[in-house]
Scaffold this active site. Structure first.
Site: not given
Ligand code: FPP
Length: 245
Positions: A24, A41, A26-27, A70-71, A135
């Site tokens: 969690d 991402h 990334n955003g 799914t959400e 793994l």
């Molecule tokens: C949550 O961060 C992350 C996700 C919904 C996507 C996870 C995906 C990756 C890490 C990309 C790589 C994965 C693979 C399998 C290649 P968020 O967007 O909810 O962050 P925020 O809460 O700060 O907005």
């Protein structure tokens, strides 16, 4: 926390067999840098590569990652499209290296609803890596814990399982994680303290570790810190400690 150049003392930690991660933040990582969310991402995908390497180095046998729930379909279409592009690119560019590294890929979730070309790439990746055993990497993709449980119940009803046959072991064998041990440690990055429909059956007795670190910054040293914390936990599975009275 050890400095980045310091070798990590793996004899000082108990290495869990199965680690599950809610990747969690990334955003927020992107927003802090005035970048679009999809850049977060992309950075998250690069970090996943580093964490897979660290898991191999540390001797973790099973890693489960929450890639797309799914959400997550509720997110803006451009972000969903960006994520699907990243998954496709990772499969195109990383699969042969993952295979050479001995990674066995598993998919948790429902491939229906995924674009057919990506579906096929996932199926090919599962087939290619199925005999690897260094793994096991479970990718929860279009996954939800409640949907997984309903799917299992439907399958059991379809198989005519009777109430007296039903045991926890039998139920587990109908989940997407069939045949795999439950996670020992669930990590969530970015400071959130929710389970968010992730492995809600399997993680019943997992240790939980939350860190404020955003996923793209969660590196090998951060993973080591999580293992240090895990090593200090006393796992009781609902019972008393050995010397309890
Ligand atoms: C949550 O961060 C992350 C996700 C919904 C996507 C996870 C995906 C990756 C890490 C990309 C790589 C994965 C693979 C399998 C290649 P968020 O967007 O909810 O962050 P925020 O809460 O700060 O907005």
């Amino acid at each position: 926390m050890p400095a980045k150049s310091e070798p990590l003392d793996l004899t000082a930690v108990r290495v869990p067999r199965h680690v599950a991660i809610i990747m969690d933040g990334n955003g927020r990582w992107a927003r802090k840098r005035n970048l679009p969310r999809v850049a977060g991402h992309r950075a998250g995908a690069e970090n996943l590569r580093r964490i897979i390497n660290a898991c191999v180095e540390f001797g973790i046998k099973i890693l489960t990652i929450y890639a797309f729930s799914t959400e997550n379909w509720e997110r803006p279409e451009s972000e969903v499209r960006g994520l699907m592009k990243i998954f496709t690119r990772v499969l195109d560019q990383e699969l042969s290296e993952l295979h050479a590294q001995g990674v066995c890929l598993h998919h948790l979730g429902d491939l229906n609803g995924i674009e057919p070309e990506l579906q096929q790439k996932v199926l090919d990746a599962l087939e290619l890596t199925k005999s690897n055993d260094r793994l096991t990497l479970n990718v929860a993709f279009n996954y939800g814990g409640r949907a997984e449980i309903l799917h299992a119940v439907r399958e059991m009803l379809g198989d005519g399982i009777s109430p007296d046959e039903l045991t926890e072991e039998l139920f587990s064998s109908y989940l997407f994680t069939s045949g795999l041990p439950d996670p020992d440690l669930v990590i969530r990055t970015s400071g959130e303290l929710r389970i968010s429909n992730f492995l809600i059956w399997q993680a019943a007795y997992a240790e939980y570790y939350a860190t404020p670190c955003y996923w793209p910054d969660f590196d090998r040293e951060e993973l080591y810190e999580a293992l240090v914390a895990y090593s200090q936990r006393e796992r009781r599975f609902g019972a008393l400690p050995e010397d309890g009275d």
